[in-house]
Design a protein around this motif. Structure first.
Motif, PDB file in Angstrom:
ATOM      1  N   UNK A   1     -22.828  16.197  -3.543  1.00  0.00           N
ATOM      2  CA  UNK A   1     -21.640  15.676  -2.870  1.00  0.00           C
ATOM      3  C   UNK A   1     -21.229  16.659  -1.790  1.00  0.00           C
ATOM      4  N   UNK A   2     -21.036  16.154  -0.590  1.00  0.00           N
ATOM      5  CA  UNK A   2     -20.569  17.004   0.508  1.00  0.00           C
ATOM      6  C   UNK A   2     -19.060  17.175   0.412  1.00  0.00           C
ATOM      7  N   UNK A   3     -18.520  18.112   1.199  1.00  0.00           N
ATOM      8  CA  UNK A   3     -17.081  18.331   1.210  1.00  0.00           C
ATOM      9  C   UNK A   3     -16.377  17.156   1.874  1.00  0.00           C
ATOM     10  N   UNK A   4     -15.184  16.836   1.384  1.00  0.00           N
ATOM     11  CA  UNK A   4     -14.405  15.759   1.988  1.00  0.00           C
ATOM     12  C   UNK A   4     -13.900  16.188   3.361  1.00  0.00           C
ATOM     13  N   UNK A   5     -13.750  15.273   4.311  1.00  0.00           N
ATOM     14  CA  UNK A   5     -13.183  15.624   5.617  1.00  0.00           C
ATOM     15  C   UNK A   5     -11.787  16.220   5.456  1.00  0.00           C
ATOM     16  N   UNK A   6     -11.379  16.986   6.452  1.00  0.00           N
ATOM     17  CA  UNK A   6     -10.095  17.695   6.379  1.00  0.00           C
ATOM     18  C   UNK A   6      -8.961  16.940   7.065  1.00  0.00           C
ATOM     19  N   UNK A   7      -9.254  15.802   7.672  1.00  0.00           N
ATOM     20  CA  UNK A   7      -8.216  15.014   8.341  1.00  0.00           C
ATOM     21  C   UNK A   7      -7.163  14.600   7.321  1.00  0.00           C
ATOM     22  N   UNK A   8      -5.865  14.856   7.659  1.00  0.00           N
ATOM     23  CA  UNK A   8      -4.813  14.674   6.666  1.00  0.00           C
ATOM     24  C   UNK A   8      -3.729  13.691   7.076  1.00  0.00           C
ATOM     25  N   UNK A   9      -3.721  13.202   8.328  1.00  0.00           N
ATOM     26  CA  UNK A   9      -2.690  12.253   8.751  1.00  0.00           C
ATOM     27  C   UNK A   9      -3.323  11.117   9.534  1.00  0.00           C
ATOM     28  N   UNK A  10      -2.565  10.035   9.670  1.00  0.00           N
ATOM     29  CA  UNK A  10      -3.042   8.880  10.426  1.00  0.00           C
ATOM     30  C   UNK A  10      -3.293   9.246  11.883  1.00  0.00           C
ATOM     31  N   UNK A  11      -2.418  10.066  12.465  1.00  0.00           N
ATOM     32  CA  UNK A  11      -2.606  10.468  13.850  1.00  0.00           C
ATOM     33  C   UNK A  11      -3.911  11.220  14.041  1.00  0.00           C
ATOM     34  N   UNK A  12      -4.238  12.150  13.141  1.00  0.00           N
ATOM     35  CA  UNK A  12      -5.498  12.893  13.240  1.00  0.00           C
ATOM     36  C   UNK A  12      -6.685  11.951  13.086  1.00  0.00           C
ATOM     37  N   UNK A  13      -6.536  10.954  12.221  1.00  0.00           N
ATOM     38  CA  UNK A  13      -7.631  10.007  12.002  1.00  0.00           C
ATOM     39  C   UNK A  13      -7.896   9.201  13.269  1.00  0.00           C
ATOM     40  N   UNK A  87     -22.449   2.638  -0.070  1.00  0.00           N
ATOM     41  CA  UNK A  87     -21.139   2.876   0.522  1.00  0.00           C
ATOM     42  C   UNK A  87     -21.136   4.191   1.294  1.00  0.00           C
ATOM     43  N   UNK A  88     -20.229   4.320   2.262  1.00  0.00           N
ATOM     44  CA  UNK A  88     -20.044   5.608   2.932  1.00  0.00           C
ATOM     45  C   UNK A  88     -19.647   6.652   1.904  1.00  0.00           C
ATOM     46  N   UNK A  89     -20.119   7.889   2.080  1.00  0.00           N
ATOM     47  CA  UNK A  89     -19.824   8.896   1.062  1.00  0.00           C
ATOM     48  C   UNK A  89     -18.319   9.138   0.933  1.00  0.00           C
ATOM     49  N   UNK A  90     -17.618   9.205   2.045  1.00  0.00           N
ATOM     50  CA  UNK A  90     -16.167   9.415   2.015  1.00  0.00           C
ATOM     51  C   UNK A  90     -15.492   8.358   2.862  1.00  0.00           C
ATOM     52  N   UNK A  91     -14.366   7.850   2.395  1.00  0.00           N
ATOM     53  CA  UNK A  91     -13.601   6.875   3.176  1.00  0.00           C
ATOM     54  C   UNK A  91     -12.123   7.249   3.114  1.00  0.00           C
ATOM     55  N   UNK A  92     -11.383   7.047   4.205  1.00  0.00           N
ATOM     56  CA  UNK A  92      -9.960   7.408   4.199  1.00  0.00           C
ATOM     57  C   UNK A  92      -9.120   6.350   3.495  1.00  0.00           C
ATOM     58  N   UNK A  93      -8.087   6.792   2.782  1.00  0.00           N
ATOM     59  CA  UNK A  93      -7.128   5.896   2.130  1.00  0.00           C
ATOM     60  C   UNK A  93      -5.729   6.452   2.382  1.00  0.00           C
ATOM     61  N   UNK A  94      -4.747   5.595   2.244  1.00  0.00           N
ATOM     62  CA  UNK A  94      -3.356   6.049   2.339  1.00  0.00           C
ATOM     63  C   UNK A  94      -3.053   6.881   1.090  1.00  0.00           C
ATOM     64  N   UNK A  95      -2.677   8.123   1.294  1.00  0.00           N
ATOM     65  CA  UNK A  95      -2.423   9.008   0.162  1.00  0.00           C
ATOM     66  C   UNK A  95      -1.325   8.427  -0.729  1.00  0.00           C
ATOM     67  N   UNK A  96      -1.608   8.326  -2.019  1.00  0.00           N
ATOM     68  CA  UNK A  96      -0.629   7.827  -2.973  1.00  0.00           C
ATOM     69  C   UNK A  96      -0.527   6.328  -3.069  1.00  0.00           C
ATOM     70  N   UNK A  97      -1.279   5.594  -2.252  1.00  0.00           N
ATOM     71  CA  UNK A  97      -1.218   4.132  -2.296  1.00  0.00           C
ATOM     72  C   UNK A  97      -1.880   3.618  -3.567  1.00  0.00           C
ATOM     73  N   UNK A  98      -1.272   2.601  -4.156  1.00  0.00           N
ATOM     74  CA  UNK A  98      -1.754   2.097  -5.446  1.00  0.00           C
ATOM     75  C   UNK A  98      -3.121   1.446  -5.333  1.00  0.00           C
ATOM     76  N   UNK A  99      -3.411   0.793  -4.214  1.00  0.00           N
ATOM     77  CA  UNK A  99      -4.663   0.056  -4.068  1.00  0.00           C
ATOM     78  C   UNK A  99      -5.674   0.748  -3.166  1.00  0.00           C
TER      79      UNK A  99
END
Length: 462
Positions: A1-13, A87-99
């Motif tokens: 497993x590679x390291x997860x990306x460091x992008x932390x906000x929607x703007x950075x994404x 599937x892509x190894x890592x995918x962005x999600x809204x932090x704390x989102x239930x789904x």
């Protein structure tokens, strides 16, 4: 497993140039990339390369939900679990989102409210592909709440209105949003529960009680079923079956090499098993699958041969420990131990009561004879037959060590036969040499050139 990306906000994404893909596009693009690169998208799956896998690949490229039909032990669950590699190894999600919604596309009222309030500062987390695969074994007690969702009384007790969509506790399928949900043994699911999946399969949304809630879910639904379950325990209701874009039949390995590869890959062995012994187990399993005495509607699982190999290895280790051998190597005599404990894995036809042991012994002898013919072709065993003249015998058994067995072999007056047998099997240790020579003796017995008597754990060739 590679390291997860460091992008932390929607703007950075957004600034990174990330593009959102729907799940089916993601799977299609990754599958086509592997095919174009000449890589195997399905490592560890044997015997499906010309039949099942091409059908599955076409279904995934078309974006279809899939149901796999086949008897037990054909690798259906393993095949479903391998889909996660597309599937892509890592995918962005809204932090704390239930789904686990994509930051570009919130779908629940709570996530939409957060996105509107926080804008480009909306926190982003990264989910590994292994977390985007959900699996459920369909059991008769499975409820609509388990799969789709229901009202959460705790959220109502906190003071929310009963009609508030945020009082819903989501089930497995909504929580698999942007991922794969697999349902094993789908016909075992009660028909009224299958009805609850209809909207998920076609309209890609969910309905929970009387809520006016529409969630545009992005899920791939895959399922497995035994064809006989349509009459034995249940069936897939016609509207749900119609919503699966592809229905694919699986099968047991067609080629012997594929059967051997499955055993080698899946069996956890505690002792060495020479290749001819494994081949006997594979041929034995294949003979059971075509025997009219065995209920073929139930099938003979690949787990039969795997468990057989593990039992044979355990018998070898038991003998080595009891007799103080330096190494444990399986021999022909250990096969009987496997047959004794594996009988319960088979279902016989109704007219075969009382003949089970006879049938299994006959098929084991047939498998052993076929293996001997393949491996001993070109070796003249007549000098060994001549030595066993009615007075000279060879003793083996489940508690006879390799050293004792080799010491009890008769002299062949300068004949290099024993060496030829061992060279044919690359046998160098005492255990390997004993296994090879014992197989030769068993082959001579099955060819009716010598006799064999078994009693109280001992076998005598003469």
């Amino acid at each position: 497993m590679s390291e997860a990306p460091t992008i932390a906000t929607l703007g950075e994404l957004r600034a990174s140039g990330h593009l959102r893909k729907h799940l089916r596009e993601e799977i299609r693009d990754n599958l086509l990339a592997l095919i174009a690169a000449g890589e195997n998208p399905w490592p560890g799956l044997h015997g499906f390369s010309r039949t099942v896998l091409p059908q599955l690949e076409r279904a995934l490229i078309a974006g279809h939900d899939v149901v796999l039909l086949g008897e037990r032990g054909q690798g259906k669950t393993r095949l479903l679990r391998s889909l996660v590699n597309l599937l892509d190894e890592w995918t962005p999600v809204i932090a704390g989102a239930e789904l686990g919604e994509h930051p570009y596309d919130p779908i629940t009222p709570a996530s939409r409210r957060r996105a509107a309030a926080e804008g480009d500062q909306l926190p982003v987390a990264w989910r590994h592909r292994s977390e985007r695969y959900s699996e459920k074994l369909a059991t008769p007690d499975t409820s609509v709440a388990d799969l789709v969702g229901d009202v959460d009384p705790m959220k109502v007790a906190e003071g929310r209105q009963l009609g508030d969509p945020e009082t819903i506790h989501y089930g497995l399928i909504p929580r698999s949003h942007r991922g794969i949900v697999a349902i094993n043994e789908l016909p075992d699911l009660a028909e009224r529960i299958q009805v609850a999946m209809l909207n998920v399969m076609e309209e890609r949304d969910i309905q929970i009680r009387g809520y006016l809630l529409r969630l545009p879910l992005d899920v791939l639904v895959v399922a497995s079923a035994n064809p006989e379950d349509y009459t034995n325990r249940g069936r897939i209701i016609t509207p749900l079956k119609d919503r699966f874009g592809a229905e694919i039949r699986t099968h047991y390995p067609i080629e012997l090499d594929d059967e051997l590869a499955v055993i080698a890959q899946e069996a956890h062995l505690v002792a060495e098993i020479p290749e001819p012994i494994v081949e006997i187990l594979a041929r034995y399993t294949r003979s059971l699958r075509v025997s009219p005495a065995i209920n073929q509607r139930s099938g003979v699982s690949a787990r039969f041969a795997i468990a057989g190999a593990e039992t044979v290895a355990a018998a070898a280790l038991h003998r080595a420990t009891a007799r103080g051998e330096a190494e444990a190597v399986a021999r022909v005599v250990d096969l009987e131990a496997a047959v004794d404990v594996l009988t319960g894995k088979l279902e016989f036809e109704s007219g075969e009561e009382g003949r089970e042991a006879e049938i299994l012994s006959h098929l084991l002898r047939t498998a052993t004879a076929e293996t001997v013919r393949g491996h001993f072709r070109g070796i003249d065993l007549s000098s060994l037959v001549a030595t066993l003249d009615g007075h000279v015998t060879v003793t083996t058994g489940e508690q006879v060590s390799a050293g004792e067995f080799l010491a009890g072999l008769p002299s062949l007056d300068g004949s290099p036969l024993y060496d030829q047998i061992c060279e044919r099997f690359d046998a160098t240790s005492d255990g390997e040499r004993a296994s090879a020579i014992e197989l030769a003796l068993e082959g001579l017995y099955l060819a009716r050139r010598i006799s064999k008597e078994s009693d109280e754990g001992q076998t005598i060739y003469g």
